[in-house]
Design a protein around this motif. Structure first.
Motif, PDB file in Angstrom:
ATOM      1  N   UNK A   1      35.546  76.862  48.126  1.00 36.41           N
ATOM      2  CA  UNK A   1      34.866  75.853  47.808  1.00 36.41           C
ATOM      3  C   UNK A   1      35.762  74.588  47.885  1.00 36.41           C
ATOM      4  N   UNK A   2      35.790  73.859  48.812  1.00 36.00           N
ATOM      5  CA  UNK A   2      37.059  72.730  48.885  1.00 36.00           C
ATOM      6  C   UNK A   2      36.986  71.858  47.760  1.00 36.00           C
TER       7      UNK A   2
ATOM      8  N   UNK B   1      32.696  79.697  39.121  1.00 37.01           N
ATOM      9  CA  UNK B   1      34.017  79.470  39.538  1.00 37.01           C
ATOM     10  C   UNK B   1      34.059  77.664  39.742  1.00 37.01           C
ATOM     11  N   UNK B   2      33.290  77.536  40.601  1.00 34.08           N
ATOM     12  CA  UNK B   2      33.299  75.919  40.989  1.00 34.08           C
ATOM     13  C   UNK B   2      33.146  74.937  39.818  1.00 34.08           C
ATOM     14  N   UNK B   3      32.085  75.548  38.967  1.00 39.57           N
ATOM     15  CA  UNK B   3      31.943  74.550  37.861  1.00 39.57           C
ATOM     16  C   UNK B   3      32.896  74.635  36.744  1.00 39.57           C
ATOM     17  N   UNK B   4      33.906  75.819  36.827  1.00 40.94           N
ATOM     18  CA  UNK B   4      34.940  76.013  35.895  1.00 40.94           C
ATOM     19  C   UNK B   4      36.059  74.880  36.278  1.00 40.94           C
ATOM     20  N   UNK B   5      36.164  74.461  37.427  1.00 41.77           N
ATOM     21  CA  UNK B   5      37.505  73.725  37.890  1.00 41.77           C
ATOM     22  C   UNK B   5      37.398  72.660  37.136  1.00 41.77           C
TER      23      UNK B   5
ATOM     24  N   UNK C   1      27.683  74.752  46.430  1.00 35.89           N
ATOM     25  CA  UNK C   1      27.004  75.834  46.115  1.00 35.89           C
ATOM     26  C   UNK C   1      25.906  75.586  44.974  1.00 35.89           C
ATOM     27  N   UNK C   2      24.859  75.795  45.141  1.00 33.43           N
ATOM     28  CA  UNK C   2      23.542  75.578  44.336  1.00 33.43           C
ATOM     29  C   UNK C   2      22.537  76.557  44.248  1.00 33.43           C
ATOM     30  N   UNK C   3      21.359  76.557  43.241  1.00 39.59           N
ATOM     31  CA  UNK C   3      20.671  77.456  43.504  1.00 39.59           C
ATOM     32  C   UNK C   3      19.640  77.502  44.666  1.00 39.59           C
TER      33      UNK C   3
ATOM     34  N   UNK D   1      27.135  87.626  43.988  1.00 34.81           N
ATOM     35  CA  UNK D   1      28.462  86.824  44.609  1.00 34.81           C
ATOM     36  C   UNK D   1      28.253  85.179  44.314  1.00 34.81           C
ATOM     37  N   UNK D   2      27.266  84.873  44.852  1.00 35.72           N
ATOM     38  CA  UNK D   2      26.949  83.332  44.774  1.00 35.72           C
ATOM     39  C   UNK D   2      27.213  82.876  43.540  1.00 35.72           C
ATOM     40  N   UNK D   3      26.556  83.400  42.462  1.00 35.76           N
ATOM     41  CA  UNK D   3      26.460  83.274  41.081  1.00 35.76           C
ATOM     42  C   UNK D   3      28.161  82.839  40.619  1.00 35.76           C
ATOM     43  N   UNK D   4      28.881  83.920  40.963  1.00 37.35           N
ATOM     44  CA  UNK D   4      30.395  84.054  40.751  1.00 37.35           C
ATOM     45  C   UNK D   4      30.918  82.936  41.211  1.00 37.35           C
TER      46      UNK D   4
END
Ligand SMILES: Cc1cc2nc3c(=O)[nH]c(=O)nc-3n(C[C@H](O)[C@H](O)[C@H](O)COP(=O)(O)OP(=O)(O)OC[C@H]3O[C@@H](n4cnc5c(N)ncnc54)[C@H](O)[C@@H]3O)c2cc1C
Length: 294
Positions: free
Chosen positions: A208-209, A290-294, A243-245, A283-286
């Protein structure tokens, strides 16, 4: 009927030049079959499903065992065993490859089975193949005409069919440098942890950029179609998306259009599809976490 060993001929080349020359000379007559670790070939010989009588023993070609850094990537000789790959520091930067190497058969198989043999055997269940696809690998093929490169994505032209000439030998596989900060996941789903052929095997990479959209994605699958493949509709649904549900639901639906699982002795099509969609969701959840933890 099992092949009678007394009827088989094994030819030992002096070096690579000799090996490709022997292969070339045999191409018009009774072709020599390359013999690497023998972990596929001996099974076929034992089962009587292989009629080839003449074999080219690759074991003297020690140069094809080398694993070395190459132009920001790594070049892995065709005769490198999975045990060597799992242990070699130069492979560690491509973590899905050592992970796959450690679940191919068990220790005995990993000590003999080679990367080149896995690639050339061309089984849709070959565990290293989705990994090579996800890392944009390049296959190096040698013949009396020299060496050429084949993009891994172009290697398989149909069920167990390769874009190799009859007189070509796979000599190496190169993995180019990989995009930084990509989330990766390797998953092999089989009946048990060791000595099991995959029902579904997956290798994925996603980045994700800084703007929050997916700018790199590889979703590569084995055991869900006649050839190892990338799920192109699912990749297209992700590329450029946040990335979203909701995106995840669209991607899982797209996956069902990309793959063509079958019923066979190891599993059935419905189970394979359900597993593939569950692995993709994981995989998408992981990646999302990651993205939310940035
Ligand atoms: C008990 C058991 C468990 C196994 N488990 C797994 C598993 O979990 N996952 C998995 O993916 N596989 C598994 N396999 C299959 C096998 O071990 C792998 O496919 C292995 O990588 C084959 O490599 P090899 O060196 O033994 O190939 P070989 O048997 O020597 O050759 C396989 C094929 O490739 C060709 N070939 C070999 N090297 C070259 C080359 N350099 N250039 C051109 N052609 C070549 C040969 O002619 C032959 O057609 C298993 C096999 C056994 C017996």
């Amino acid at each position: 009927m099992k092949a009678a060993l007394s009827q088989l001929e094994v030819v030992r080349p002096r070096d690579l030049a000799h090996a490709v020359s022997l292969l070339h000379e045999s191409a018009g007559a009774e072709r020599l079959t390359p013999l690497a670790g023998g972990t596929d070939l001996f099974v076929y010989l034992n089962a009587g499903t292989l009629t080839d009588r003449r074999y080219l023993d690759l074991s003297p070609l020690s140069e094809l065992r080398a694993i070395r850094p190459a132009k920001g990537g790594v070049r892995i000789g065709a005769l490198a065993t999975f045990d060597a790959i799992a242990r070699h520091a130069a492979c560690a930067r491509w973590p899905m490859l050592p992970q796959a190497a450690r679940v191919i058969g068990a220790a005995q198989i990993q000590n003999r089975a080679t990367l080149g043999g896995n690639v050339a055997n061309a089984s849709p269940a070959g565990d290293s193949l989705p990994v090579l696809l996800a890392y944009d690998a390049v296959v190096h093929a040698a013949s009396v005409r020299g060496e050429r490169e084949i993009a891994f994505g172009k290697l398989y032209t149909g069920y167990r069919r390769l874009a190799l000439e009859p007189d070509e030998l796979i000599v190496a596989v190169t993995l180019p440098d990989r995009p930084g900060r990509a989330r990766e996941l390797f998953r092999k789903v089989g009946t048990r942890a060791a000595q099991s052929i995959s029902k579904v095997v997956f290798a994925g990479a996603l980045r994700v950029d800084r703007g929050g959209v997916v700018d790199h994605v590889r979703l590569a699958w084995g055991s869900v179609a006649p050839v190892t493949l990338r799920s192109s509709a699912a990749e297209s649904a992700l590329l450029g998306a946040r990335p979203s549900p909701d995106a995840a639901a669209a991607v899982r639906e797209a996956l069902a259009r990309d793959i063509a699982p079958i019923d066979d002795i190891r599993s059935d099509a419905a189970y394979r599809l359900a597993v593939a969609q569950a692995v993709l969701a994981q995989f998408l959840r992981l990646a999302h976490a990651d993205f939310r933890a940035r």
